[in-house]
Every structure is written in structure tokens, then in C-alpha cells.
Design an enzyme around this catalytic site. Structure first.
Site, PDB file in Angstrom:
ATOM      1  N   GLU A   9     -18.147   5.391  -2.297  1.00 34.54           N
ATOM      2  CA  GLU A   9     -17.337   4.622  -1.368  1.00 34.54           C
ATOM      3  C   GLU A   9     -16.140   4.920  -1.207  1.00 34.54           C
ATOM      4  OE1 GLU A   9     -18.271   0.574  -2.096  1.00 34.54           O
ATOM      5  OE2 GLU A   9     -20.721   0.897  -2.355  1.00 34.54           O
ATOM      6  N   CYS A  52      30.551 -11.572  -3.222  1.00 36.85           N
ATOM      7  CA  CYS A  52      30.463 -10.679  -2.302  1.00 36.85           C
ATOM      8  C   CYS A  52      29.500 -10.965  -1.226  1.00 36.85           C
ATOM      9  CB  CYS A  52      30.007  -9.403  -2.905  1.00 36.85           C
ATOM     10  SG  CYS A  52      29.303  -7.911  -2.084  1.00 36.85           S
ATOM     11  N   CYS A  95      29.050  -4.229  -8.120  1.00 37.20           N
ATOM     12  CA  CYS A  95      30.262  -4.756  -7.279  1.00 37.20           C
ATOM     13  C   CYS A  95      30.741  -6.065  -8.270  1.00 37.20           C
ATOM     14  CB  CYS A  95      29.802  -5.488  -5.906  1.00 37.20           C
ATOM     15  SG  CYS A  95      30.884  -6.377  -5.288  1.00 37.20           S
ATOM     16  N   TYR A 116     -18.492  -4.605   0.592  1.00 40.28           N
ATOM     17  CA  TYR A 116     -19.129  -3.455  -0.191  1.00 40.28           C
ATOM     18  C   TYR A 116     -19.938  -3.943  -1.356  1.00 40.28           C
ATOM     19  CZ  TYR A 116     -14.650  -4.879  -2.264  1.00 40.28           C
ATOM     20  OH  TYR A 116     -13.594  -5.662  -2.770  1.00 40.28           O
ATOM     21  N   LYS A 132     -12.211   3.740  -0.979  1.00 42.30           N
ATOM     22  CA  LYS A 132     -11.635   2.584  -1.583  1.00 42.30           C
ATOM     23  C   LYS A 132     -10.604   2.198  -0.730  1.00 42.30           C
ATOM     24  CE  LYS A 132      -9.543   0.676  -5.818  1.00 42.30           C
ATOM     25  NZ  LYS A 132      -8.362   0.021  -5.245  1.00 42.30           N
ATOM     26  N   LYS A 189      -8.941   7.289  -8.293  1.00 44.91           N
ATOM     27  CA  LYS A 189      -7.662   7.136  -7.589  1.00 44.91           C
ATOM     28  C   LYS A 189      -7.128   8.803  -7.090  1.00 44.91           C
ATOM     29  CE  LYS A 189      -6.679   2.720  -7.820  1.00 44.91           C
ATOM     30  NZ  LYS A 189      -5.483   2.493  -8.289  1.00 44.91           N
ATOM     31  N   CYS A 213      32.244  -5.410   0.381  1.00 44.48           N
ATOM     32  CA  CYS A 213      33.375  -6.492   0.451  1.00 44.48           C
ATOM     33  C   CYS A 213      34.672  -5.529  -0.132  1.00 44.48           C
ATOM     34  CB  CYS A 213      33.026  -7.520  -0.474  1.00 44.48           C
ATOM     35  SG  CYS A 213      33.026  -7.123  -2.085  1.00 44.48           S
ATOM     36  N   ASP A 233      -7.822   0.193   1.037  1.00 41.42           N
ATOM     37  CA  ASP A 233      -6.317  -0.294   0.617  1.00 41.42           C
ATOM     38  C   ASP A 233      -5.998  -1.621   1.300  1.00 41.42           C
ATOM     39  OD1 ASP A 233      -4.618  -0.487  -1.315  1.00 41.42           O
ATOM     40  OD2 ASP A 233      -3.237   1.205  -0.387  1.00 41.42           O
ATOM     41  N   CYS A 287      32.883  -1.605  -3.113  1.00 45.00           N
ATOM     42  CA  CYS A 287      31.947  -2.157  -2.742  1.00 45.00           C
ATOM     43  C   CYS A 287      31.917  -1.737  -1.237  1.00 45.00           C
ATOM     44  CB  CYS A 287      31.621  -3.596  -2.888  1.00 45.00           C
ATOM     45  SG  CYS A 287      30.356  -4.262  -2.219  1.00 45.00           S
TER      46      CYS A 287
HETATM   47  S1  IVH Z   1     -15.962  -2.785  -6.106  1.00 43.53           S
HETATM   48  C1  IVH Z   1     -16.961  -5.037  -9.701  1.00 43.53           C
HETATM   49  N1  IVH Z   1     -15.853  -1.240  -3.822  1.00 43.53           N
HETATM   50  O1  IVH Z   1     -10.730  -2.363  -5.222  1.00 43.53           O
HETATM   51  C2  IVH Z   1     -16.683  -4.376  -8.164  1.00 43.53           C
HETATM   52  N2  IVH Z   1     -13.827  -2.373  -4.552  1.00 43.53           N
HETATM   53  O2  IVH Z   1     -10.045  -3.073  -8.379  1.00 43.53           O
HETATM   54  C3  IVH Z   1     -15.392  -4.335  -7.871  1.00 43.53           C
HETATM   55  N3  IVH Z   1     -11.893  -2.071  -3.258  1.00 43.53           N
HETATM   56  O3  IVH Z   1     -10.335  -5.542  -5.828  1.00 43.53           O
HETATM   57  C4  IVH Z   1     -14.787  -3.968  -6.400  1.00 43.53           C
HETATM   58  N4  IVH Z   1     -12.618  -0.600  -1.722  1.00 43.53           N
HETATM   59  O4  IVH Z   1      -9.993  -5.071  -3.492  1.00 43.53           O
HETATM   60  C5  IVH Z   1     -15.241  -2.171  -4.721  1.00 43.53           C
HETATM   61  N5  IVH Z   1     -15.829  -0.012  -1.903  1.00 43.53           N
HETATM   62  C6  IVH Z   1     -15.132  -0.751  -2.907  1.00 43.53           C
HETATM   63  C7  IVH Z   1     -13.743  -1.024  -2.692  1.00 43.53           C
HETATM   64  C8  IVH Z   1     -13.211  -1.777  -3.485  1.00 43.53           C
HETATM   65  C9  IVH Z   1     -11.657  -1.366  -2.084  1.00 43.53           C
HETATM   66  C10 IVH Z   1     -10.773  -2.668  -3.962  1.00 43.53           C
HETATM   67  C11 IVH Z   1     -11.105  -4.181  -3.947  1.00 43.53           C
HETATM   68  C12 IVH Z   1     -10.850  -4.446  -5.547  1.00 43.53           C
HETATM   69  C13 IVH Z   1     -10.317  -3.512  -6.297  1.00 43.53           C
HETATM   70  C14 IVH Z   1     -10.808  -2.977  -7.542  1.00 43.53           C
END
Ligand code: IVH
Length: 672
Positions: free
Chosen positions: A114, A433, A428, A228, A116, A316, A413, A118, A410
Site C-alpha cells: 500500500e 531586540c 544578537c 487501510y 504510505k 520509506k 536592531c 503522508d 543585528c
Molecule cells: S498501517 C498496525 N497502512 O503510517 C498498522 N499505516 O507508522 C499501522 N500510514 O500512523 C498502520 N498509510 O498514519 C498503515 N497504508 C497504510 C498507511 C499507514 C499511512 C501511516 C499511519 C500510521 C503510520 C505508521
């Protein structure tokens, strides 16, 4: 109007409003004015009040937001919201799979991959198909009840579809609230136009928008949500995560369209690279991919360690990078007088967000990287950190680049700038200031501190420049007349500002301590001080010895705290706060609205859904207390598996005994 005509008009209004919602939020192309929209909404509200029907729960009127709250109620998650461990390389991902295969002794594991997203995680509770509660993640055990805010997001189903799957009596689902990059840019542009602080990135914008005490503000923010995980679905059994996602879809939850099956870890790695390439073209920010074991019985077998499941991992992406040109280097003066050089750059898009400034930290850092004005540089932004310059491309130099030197005076000021021994920072020396004072005021009102809505950097600076405030306590003496005299201040925004200043008068103790801007006291130290001393009065009288005895506090922090409370100027400001009625809440006193205020709990036996310390934390967050032995003063004894003699004693004393399930309901404020 007869009922039949009314029903027709109601249906028509709902359709029209939903159409305009789509234009406004999804296509960013509203075709009617706000006033016209409000008129349609009011007409619908009036008709619905006269002719209630079965579809009321999912009507757009349920999404307009409710009057502001004084604060969010704590919400204890029925099942803890875990976090994920991270992988950064292909090798990390391979090792994750190897670890799991060894553990369950199998050759191949199937995963679901999936994106992730943000944003920020939320937990929603549906009872008999109706959304009853929704909360932020918080510390994983307890979040903030943001139900009214979540209801304003059109992606959040208010009621579940029942046409395909059966609806569980109780459903707990997890998802992410986020803001798409296009709407984020538009929102920021509008904020800058109306002299409000822009958000640093879409994630902060989403979090800031969801955590509004006035949900009517949330309702006007372009938020999205996608889901999710099913944490609990009473009466529904799934054998795979894929099935759970399919059920989510059939109930009406948006599930990200990029979610895919990956039959092996090789397919997962392939997915990771595919999304890494796709990332820059997506209309929302993702910071990685999440891999989850598909088979739920296998997930259970694999289990969790500390705060993260072992059957899932967040892979990541490396920080997003881009190339641009440094057009200038300016110097900012911070709250403590530190001068920070900042690169002004040709605007460039970095994973969907336009960036034109990057911190250069200090002069040493500029020398080390040899950054000159006019240089072509690579910048990066990881997560929500401020963008920074990674490196210079010297091959692109023309010879006209200029070396930067820290100013001797500075820029705000004109006072001397010094570099103290052993420090990299230039400061400063002028304690009054104006730049420092302005920063101090901005910090006081900012989100992590007193969180005064509508009082950003621009406004605090303006109030300061107009001599309306000289220190943060002055905020509480501002009058409507003074503010109205400032040009361009409409009556309504003046009233809103005064309201939000007024609402901030009883801040949580830790926020107040942090807001004061005591040197070396950041958010974490402020929390520690708050929980150790319990009241502001105790903290203000603390001696250096008492402070040093606290584990995380060293002599330098202790000295700075003692010094702060001794400084006559600060004593005056603190007195002004008190006279104005700014009184931080004492920690040990839970608000009376907390579901367990005044109740005391004793645990015996093992709880299956949480450890003792989590259970204790949950009780305390809800305002109750936990004792180790049973006495006539105990309100409840919670009996887990294999309870001990405390249970017998409780029975003998006639004390209410709760099962684990009843206990969890109690901490949610539901009377079992
Ligand atoms: S699963 C135990 N799936 O990532 C399962 N998390 O550190 C925990 N997040 O706080 C989460 N997309 O905010 C999962 N497809 C996804 C996600 C997801 C974003 C975020 C979520 C969570 C953090 C995990």
C-alpha cells in the site's frame, strides 16, 4: 409545503449541495458564491428539521461542523493504534521477509502493498453502521475525540452501505486524513493573501485543519481520507487483509487505488520502486509504502513487539531532492537572539510542494558546504522537516557567486552580534531586540504552545509594531476598540481573535510552560516539568536541587528555569497573566467532564488487549486513578484472566467488578 413536496425539495437540495461540494473540494472550481451555498444549506437544514427522514444521518447538513468546543475530549482507543517499524533499503525489506519466514517456517509469504499516505492517522468507530466516534492517534492509546471534525470530511462515511456485505454491530477502522497537494497550495495562497501563516506542508495542513476546536473551520478545508485497516468488526470474519479492504470498500470507505497484492517479497520490492517513480506524479504526498502480511491468521501468529506489529513494515522513500539556484542569503533573528542564515532560492517543486527557502543552520555549515549566493544547489526535504541544502554543484559556477558573511550587527536592531565560545551560533546581544521579542510573541501564540487561532507571526508582529503588546501577557488586555483601530481589521475577525485569546486562558500546564519560552525548555521538557510539579505555582518555586533530581533535567536547564522565575521582568509578566485570569490547568486535576473523574481502579489478573501500564495510563487520561490494593474507597476492580485475591476482597467489600470489555467501555465514557 406538504410532506411530499418537502421530500422532493430535500432530495434535490442534497444532490445540489453534494454537487457543489465536489466542485469546491475536488475540482477546486466552485460555481456559486459562499453566500449562495450557505443559503442552500440553510434551506435544507430548515426542511430537515421540519420533515426528518431516514437519510438524515448521511445528509450533507451533517458535515457542516458544530459550534466550537472548549477542548477535545480524550478518547481511549478500543484497540491500541500501533506504529510501524521502518525499512530504508531493498536489503532492509529482504531481511524483514526473511525474519518472518524463519518465524513461521514457510517458503513464501504473500503481502499487500500500500502507499504510505503522508497525513495523520485516525480511528473511527461505527455502531450498527453509524459513525459514532472518531479520534486522532495521539500517543497510540489515547487520542483526541475529533468526531465533529471528521464528520465534515466527505470521504468519511457517516453511515455504511449495506448492499454487499453485512454491517457489523461494532466496527473500528483505521485510515489517514490528508490534503492533496493542489488544494494545499491553494489554501496556502489564500492564507498568505489574508495574512495568515501558511502551512509548512500538506501533512501539517491536514493535522492543523482536523484539530480545529471549531469544526466549521474544518468543514471549509479541503481534506480527504482513505482507509487501510479494520481493527475490529464484530460479527464479521475475514481471512485476509485483502478481504478486509474489500469489505471496507463495499461499506463505502475510500481505499487507495494503488493498493495491490504482492505474491512475494520480490513483488514488494518491485512495487516499492514503482511507487517511488510514480510519487512525483501523484496528486498527494506519500512518504513510502507499507507492506502487510495478507493472511490474518499468519499476522496473528507473527504478533507484535512493543508498539509495532511485526507483520508489517513501512518502506520509506529517500528524501525528495531538487535542483535550484540560491538567489540570496538572508539572516533571521530567533526568539533567543540566534541569527540563522536562510537561503532564498528560485521556487522549485519538491514532491509536489513549492519550496523557495531553506535553512542554512549557521555560518560553519555554509563554509563546510561552501554555499555562495548564485550557486546551483541540490535541496532536500524529508518528512516534515524544513528543506535544506544538501550540496553545491561547483561545475555550474560562473565566477560571479558571492561569499556570505555573518553580519556584525543585528539586521533588526543594529546591536552587536557575538559568537559565544563553544557555540556555532551567532547571537544578537540586545535582550530587547524587537526581532527577538516578536519571535517570542509568535512562539507564545503558536500551535504547539498556547495555540491561539488567528494569531500568527504577522499578527503578533503587527500588534507589537503598533505598540499594542510588548510581552505575551499584554495579549489578554487587548480591547475591541484597540483592534478595530488597526486598519483593515474587520469587526468579525477582531471578535474572533479576541475570542480565541480568551479561550486560551486555561491552557494545559505543559503548553503554558513551553509557551513562556524559557531557555532550553522545549516541548518535552515542559511536559516533564508539568507532570513532576503538577501546578505552575510549584514549578515557579522549584529550587535548582529539586530540578536536577529530575532524571532528564541537567544543571544547565535547571539554572535557566530558576533564573527565569527570578528575573524581575518575568515576575511582572507572570503577575500580569494572573491578573488577566490566565491560569494553566493543574495536571493532577482532570477536567470534570473526563469520563472517570473521581473514580479509582484496582486491576487483578491479565488483560488481553493491553498491558497494565497502558491500562493505567488510559485510566489516568480519562481522569481516574489506579491503586494497587482494594479498599472501601475503590470504585472498580477490573478482573482480567486469572484474577488473584483482590477479586475476593472486592466481592467481600461489595465493590463493582468490571470485565475487560466493560472496563474498555468505561474508559470511553460508555456506561456498560
Ligand atoms: S498501517 C498496525 N497502512 O503510517 C498498522 N499505516 O507508522 C499501522 N500510514 O500512523 C498502520 N498509510 O498514519 C498503515 N497504508 C497504510 C498507511 C499507514 C499511512 C501511516 C499511519 C500510521 C503510520 C505508521
Amino acid at each position: 409545503m406538504d410532506r411530499q413536496t418537502a421530500e422532493k425539495r430535500i432530495a434535490e437540495l442534497r444532490r445540489t449541495i453534494e454537487h457543489h461540494n465536489r466542485l469546491y473540494y475536488q475540482q477546486d472550481a466552485p460555481s456559486i458564491s459562499d453566500a449562495e451555498y450557505d443559503r442552500l444549506m440553510r434551506e435544507l437544514q430548515e426542511l430537515e428539521a421540519l420533515y426528518p427522514d431516514d437519510h438524515l444521518a448521511s445528509s450533507p447538513t451533517q458535515r457542516v461542523g458544530a459550534p466550537p468546543l472548549a477542548k477535545f475530549a480524550p478518547f481511549v482507543h478500543p484497540s491500541a493504534m500501533l506504529s510501524l517499524s521502518n525499512a530504508f533499503t531493498d536489503q532492509d525489506i529482504v531481511e524483514f521477509d526473511e525474519r518472518l519466514r524463519r518465524l513461521v517456517k514457510t517458503d513464501v509469504i504473500s503481502y499487500i502493498a500500500e502507499p504510505k499516505l503522508d497525513g495523520l492517522a485516525v480511528n473511527l468507530i461505527y455502531e450498527k453502521g453509524r459513525l459514532i466516534r472518531g479520534a486522532t492517534r495521539g500517543d497510540g492509546t489515547t487520542g483526541e475525540d475529533v468526531t465533529a471534525n471528521l464528520k465534515t470530511i466527505s470521504d468519511v462515511p457517516l453511515t455504511l452501505n449495506s448492499n454487499l456485505s453485512r454491517i457489523p454491530d461494532l466496527l473500528e477502522v483505521r485510515g489517514e486524513v490528508y490534503m492533496k497537494t493542489g488544494p494545499f497550495e491553494t489554501l496556502n495562497r489564500r492564507r498568505v493573501e489574508s495574512e495568515e501563516e501558511p502551512f509548512a506542508n500538506p501533512r501539517n495542513a491536514a493535522a492543523g485543519s482536523l484539530r480545529q476546536l471549531d469544526s466549521r473551520i474544518t468543514a471549509r478545508r479541503p481534506l480527504n481520507a482513505c482507509f487501510y485497516a479494520v481493527a475490529q468488526a464484530l460479527g464479521c470474519a475475514f481471512s485476509t487483509h485483502w478481504e478486509a479492504l474489500a469489505a471496507l470498500k463495499s461499506w463505502g470507505f475510500p481505499v487507495n487505488e494503488l493498493v495491490d497484492k504482492a505474491g512475494s517479497i520480490v513483488a514488494c520490492i518491485d512495487y516499492y520502486h514503482r511507487l517511488s517513480d510514480l510519487r512525483k506524479d501523484l496528486p498527494y504526498e506519500i512518504d513510502g509504502v507499507v507492506l502487510k502480511v495478507n493472511d490474518l491468521s499468519l499476522q496473528e501468529q507473527i504478533g507484535s513487539v512493543s508498539r509495532s506489529p511485526r507483520w508489517a513494515i513501512a518502506c520509506k522513500f529517500p528524501a525528495a531532492k531538487a535542483e535550484t539556484i540560491v538567489t540570496d542569503i538572508v539572516v533571521q533573528v530567533g526568539r533567543t537572539g540566534i541569527l540563522t542564515p536562510v537561503a532564498i532560492m528560485q521556487p522549485v517543486s519538491l514532491s509536489g510542494v513549492i519550496v523557495s527557502r531553506a535553512t542554512l543552520h549557521n555560518e560553519d555549515e555554509i563554509r563546510k558546504k561552501d554555499i555562495r549566493i548564485g550557486d546551483t544547489v541540490v535541496i532536500q526535504r524529508a518528512g516534515d522537516v524544513i528543506p535544506e541544502v544538501v550540496e553545491v554543484d561547483p561545475s555550474k559556477r560562473s565566477g560571479a557567486e558571492k561569499t556570505f558573511f555573518m553580519p556584525l550587527h543585528c539586521p533588526q536592531c543594529g546591536s552587536d552580534v557575538v559568537r559565544l565560545e563553544g557555540e556555532v551560533a551567532h547571537r544578537c546581544v540586545n535582550l530587547s531586540c524587537p526581532a527577538q521579542l516578536k519571535e517570542h510573541l509568535r512562539h507564545f501564540a503558536s500551535r504547539g504552545a498556547m495555540d491561539i487561532e488567528g494569531l500568527g507571526a504577522k499578527m503578533t508582529a503587527r500588534l507589537f509594531d503598533e505598540n499594542l503588546i510588548a510581552d505575551p501577557a499584554d495579549l489578554y488586555y487587548l480591547t475591541e476598540k484597540q483592534l478595530l483601530a488597526l486598519d483593515r481589521q474587520a469587526e468579525k475577525s477582531v471578535r474572533n481573535l479576541l475570542d480565541s485569546i480568551h479561550r486560551s486562558k486555561n491552557p494545559p500546564l505543559d503548553k503554558f510552560i513551553f509557551a513562556l519560552g524559557i531557555r532550553h525548555v522545549g516541548e518535552r521538557t515542559a511536559r516533564i516539568l508539568a507532570s513532576t510539579f503538577g501546578t505552575f505555582d510549584h514549578l515557579s518555586k522549584a529550587t535548582s536541587d529539586e530540578l536536577i533530581r529530575i532524571r532528564e533535567i541537567g544543571p544547565e536547564i535547571a539554572a535557566s528555569i530558576v533564573e527565569f522565575f527570578r528575573e524581575p521582568k518575568n515576575v511582572i509578566v507572570l503577575e500580569k497573566f494572573q491578573k488577566a485570569g490566565v491560569i494553566p490547568k493543574s495536571l493532577k486535576q482532570a477536567p470534570a467532564s473526563a469520563p472517570l473523574a473521581g473514580e479509582s481502579f484496582v486491576f487483578t489478573g491479565t488483560l488481553s488487549s493491553m498491558g497494565r501500564s497502558d491500562a493505567k495510563a488510559a485510566v489516568e487520561k480519562a481522569g481516574g486513578s489506579v491503586l494497587s490494593s482494594v479498599s472501601s474507597k475503590t470504585t472498580f476492580v477490573v478482573a482480567g484472566d486469572d484474577p488473584g485475591s483482590k477479586l475476593d476482597k472486592a466481592r467481600a467489600l461489595g465493590i463493582s467488578i468490571l470485565s475487560e470489555e466493560e472496563f474498555i467501555k468505561r474508559i470511553h465514557g460508555v456506561d456498560p
